[in-house]
Structures are given as C-alpha cells and as structure tokens.
Motif scaffolding. Sequence first.
Motif, PDB file in Angstrom:
ATOM      1  N   HIS A 175      48.300  13.637  23.655  1.00  0.00           N
ATOM      2  CA  HIS A 175      47.002  14.073  24.165  1.00  0.00           C
ATOM      3  C   HIS A 175      45.849  13.439  23.395  1.00  0.00           C
ATOM      4  N   ARG A 176      44.774  13.173  24.126  1.00  0.00           N
ATOM      5  CA  ARG A 176      43.573  12.560  23.544  1.00  0.00           C
ATOM      6  C   ARG A 176      42.988  13.403  22.411  1.00  0.00           C
ATOM      7  N   LEU A 177      43.070  14.714  22.521  1.00  0.00           N
ATOM      8  CA  LEU A 177      42.501  15.576  21.496  1.00  0.00           C
ATOM      9  C   LEU A 177      43.162  15.362  20.142  1.00  0.00           C
ATOM     10  N   LEU A 178      44.465  15.099  20.145  1.00  0.00           N
ATOM     11  CA  LEU A 178      45.164  14.848  18.883  1.00  0.00           C
ATOM     12  C   LEU A 178      44.567  13.658  18.153  1.00  0.00           C
ATOM     13  N   GLY A 179      44.402  12.564  18.880  1.00  0.00           N
ATOM     14  CA  GLY A 179      43.856  11.367  18.267  1.00  0.00           C
ATOM     15  C   GLY A 179      42.425  11.574  17.783  1.00  0.00           C
ATOM     16  N   PRO A 226      53.757  28.190  27.566  1.00  0.00           N
ATOM     17  CA  PRO A 226      53.097  26.973  28.064  1.00  0.00           C
ATOM     18  C   PRO A 226      51.825  27.232  28.849  1.00  0.00           C
ATOM     19  N   GLY A 227      51.618  28.488  29.272  1.00  0.00           N
ATOM     20  CA  GLY A 227      50.461  28.787  30.096  1.00  0.00           C
ATOM     21  C   GLY A 227      50.648  28.286  31.519  1.00  0.00           C
ATOM     22  N   PRO A 228      49.692  28.577  32.403  1.00  0.00           N
ATOM     23  CA  PRO A 228      49.787  28.089  33.787  1.00  0.00           C
ATOM     24  C   PRO A 228      49.777  26.560  33.825  1.00  0.00           C
ATOM     25  N   ALA A 229      50.410  25.990  34.802  1.00  0.00           N
ATOM     26  CA  ALA A 229      50.544  24.528  34.892  1.00  0.00           C
ATOM     27  C   ALA A 229      49.184  23.845  34.816  1.00  0.00           C
ATOM     28  N   GLY A 230      49.061  22.945  33.859  1.00  0.00           N
ATOM     29  CA  GLY A 230      47.866  22.123  33.740  1.00  0.00           C
ATOM     30  C   GLY A 230      46.670  22.762  33.063  1.00  0.00           C
ATOM     31  N   VAL A 231      46.705  24.061  32.821  1.00  0.00           N
ATOM     32  CA  VAL A 231      45.520  24.747  32.313  1.00  0.00           C
ATOM     33  C   VAL A 231      45.253  24.415  30.846  1.00  0.00           C
ATOM     34  N   LEU A 232      46.283  24.465  30.006  1.00  0.00           N
ATOM     35  CA  LEU A 232      46.065  24.167  28.595  1.00  0.00           C
ATOM     36  C   LEU A 232      45.701  22.699  28.387  1.00  0.00           C
ATOM     37  N   ASP A 233      46.194  21.831  29.244  1.00  0.00           N
ATOM     38  CA  ASP A 233      45.790  20.424  29.182  1.00  0.00           C
ATOM     39  C   ASP A 233      44.299  20.305  29.486  1.00  0.00           C
ATOM     40  N   LYS A 234      43.831  21.061  30.442  1.00  0.00           N
ATOM     41  CA  LYS A 234      42.409  21.076  30.782  1.00  0.00           C
ATOM     42  C   LYS A 234      41.577  21.610  29.617  1.00  0.00           C
ATOM     43  N   VAL A 235      42.099  22.637  28.959  1.00  0.00           N
ATOM     44  CA  VAL A 235      41.416  23.198  27.794  1.00  0.00           C
ATOM     45  C   VAL A 235      41.309  22.143  26.688  1.00  0.00           C
ATOM     46  N   ALA A 236      42.420  21.438  26.429  1.00  0.00           N
ATOM     47  CA  ALA A 236      42.424  20.420  25.383  1.00  0.00           C
ATOM     48  C   ALA A 236      41.487  19.266  25.713  1.00  0.00           C
ATOM     49  N   GLU A 237      41.392  18.896  26.976  1.00  0.00           N
ATOM     50  CA  GLU A 237      40.474  17.829  27.385  1.00  0.00           C
ATOM     51  C   GLU A 237      39.020  18.237  27.123  1.00  0.00           C
TER      52      GLU A 237
END
Length: 350
Positions: free
Chosen positions: A272-276, A232-243
Amino acid sequence: LFRSQRFSNSCGLLQPRLAELTARDSANVLWSLATLDARQESVFLETADSLCSSGKLAVCDPVSVSKAAWALTAVPSRDRRLELFSKLAVPVVLRAESFPLGALTMISYAFAKADFREGDAYESLSSALSRHMDEDLRPIDVCNIVWSFCTVGYRDDTLFRKICEMQLSRESVVSQFNPQDLTNTTWGFCKVGFMHKPAMDMLANVSAGQLHRFEAIHFSNLLYSFAMLRMPGPAGVLDKVAEAAADKIHRFDGGNLAIAVWALAMLGFNGHRLLGCALEKASRPDVCPTLGSRALSMMVLACFRTGRLQEMDHLLAATRATGLGVGASGYSAAVMAAEQGADKDREIQV
C-alpha cells in the motif's frame, strides 16, 4: 467571575458551613467549581470530603452522584481521587438499578476517566445499563458506555452484544457519530478483544463516508482496531481509509505514523502507498528524532512483515545518525529481516 472578590468571599463564607449542606447542595458546589475550572480552591476538596465522608451519600440522589463523580475526575492526586471514588461507588453498587440512564452513562464515564477500576461498581452499572438498551440512547451515551468499560479493561460480553445488536449495527444510529465517536468505539472493542462483525463493519462503512473529517489519530486508531482484532473489515473499505490517510500524511506525528504502519502490516497491506509514505517520512532527519523506541520498533517490525528491506535500511540509518535505538523487539525484527534477505552486508550492519 470566579476571579472576582465576590467569588472568593462566597467560598470563604461557605467553608465553615459545609456540614449544613445537603447531598444535592454539595454535589452542586462540586459541579459548579469544576465547571468554573476552580478545582484548585480549598473549598473543592473540603466539599468532597463533606459529601463522601459524612453519610450524605446514603441519601444522595442519582443525578447528584453523577455530577459529583464528573467533578471529581480532575482531583490531581491519584490516591486521593481513588479514595473519593471508592466512596462514591457505594450508592452505585447498592442502587444503580434505580438510576436514570443519563446518570448511569455519566457515572460510567467519570469512573473510567478517574481510572477507578472496582469490579463491583462496573458489574452494577452493567446490570443497570442493560435495562435501558430499548431506549433511544444518544450517540454520546453509546460511545461513553463502550469507551468507559473498555478503558478500564472491563469486558462485558452481554452488555456489549446488546449495544452492538440494538445500536451499533444500525446505520440510523452510527451515522450520527463523529470521527472521534467512531474510532473511540472501535478502539475500545479492540482493547478488550471483543469482536462483533456487523457492528465493526457498520462503524467502518460510516467512517468511510467521513474520511474528509478524519485527523491522523482517527486514521491510525481505526486501522489499529481492525488489525488488533484481525478483522479485514468490509471489502475495500480499509483500503479506502488507508488511501485517504496517505493523502494526509503531512498531518501525522511519529506515534500515529508507527501505529498506521504496524496496522497495515498486520492487515496484509504490504504494497500500500501509505506504507511507503509513512516510512519515508519517519526516516527524515526532522521526524526520526521525535520517534520513541517503541514507535521505531513497530516500524522495523512492519518492514520485516512486509518485506520492505530497503525502507528498513533507511530507517535504521536515520536512527544511527540521530543516536536512537529501536528497542529489543525492533532489533530482533531487523536481524530476522536481514537474515531472510540476499544482502549479506545488511545482516552484518544490523
């Protein structure tokens, strides 16, 4: 300069005297021709034969071996290239322990670049490289070692653990990496299924600070690496990458779109927004025809895993309009998604 008559004359004068060259001279000729992008000159392969087939490699110094290996990576014929590298590997197998670090990293890179996969050579390189982990490796050295071994599928847990513990878990080291270094390293580990959480987390954290420098391939490779390793990576980091990737979606080609979508689905980023953004772009008439069946299959599978049935409908409609197929696994995923939905017409259409 290599287009001048003087250069042509020099090559012509050198050819009948190749046997007189020392191993170092031969390596320097190969390196020079490769640097000049003059590998097409007949003297290039003749010099390679002179070095590799006349016993000169037995007395060839490590730096010259590494220069010759680098030069020969671009021999176009695969069979010819691998024949030359099988001979270059002999001094590496016999004497790698005495090679300096720079020569070892360049040879590792050249072997992988040439698609040379002889296990004895990598075993010798690994043993020799392990002795240098206490030295101040340059970022390019660390990246080249990981990339080289992983590219040919040679997983060496002992070497990789040392690199992770002594190099990749240290912010002072990883902060010197550029986006390609960061994502090539994570991609390499995922390719061979090697997991080291502190190192991967460090690579992700440093990546998060360089997202303004990321191109599409860096985003997709980073997300793909963590998805493949189920980390999952560090908390919140991959979400930031996807954004950040979503903000640059206009730079993504079809292949990177598919990889990013599949990775998000595997990571559980269903909303996630990136998916759409990615699925909408993939369904466009100007983009859909550029996608191969594998990319389309990955996208349909992602739609199934994330429950995005309407996006799947739009994607399949776009493929029908352009006469494309989504591959056997893509159709299987589409059927499973349709069966789980409430719309009976969707299942019939699929």
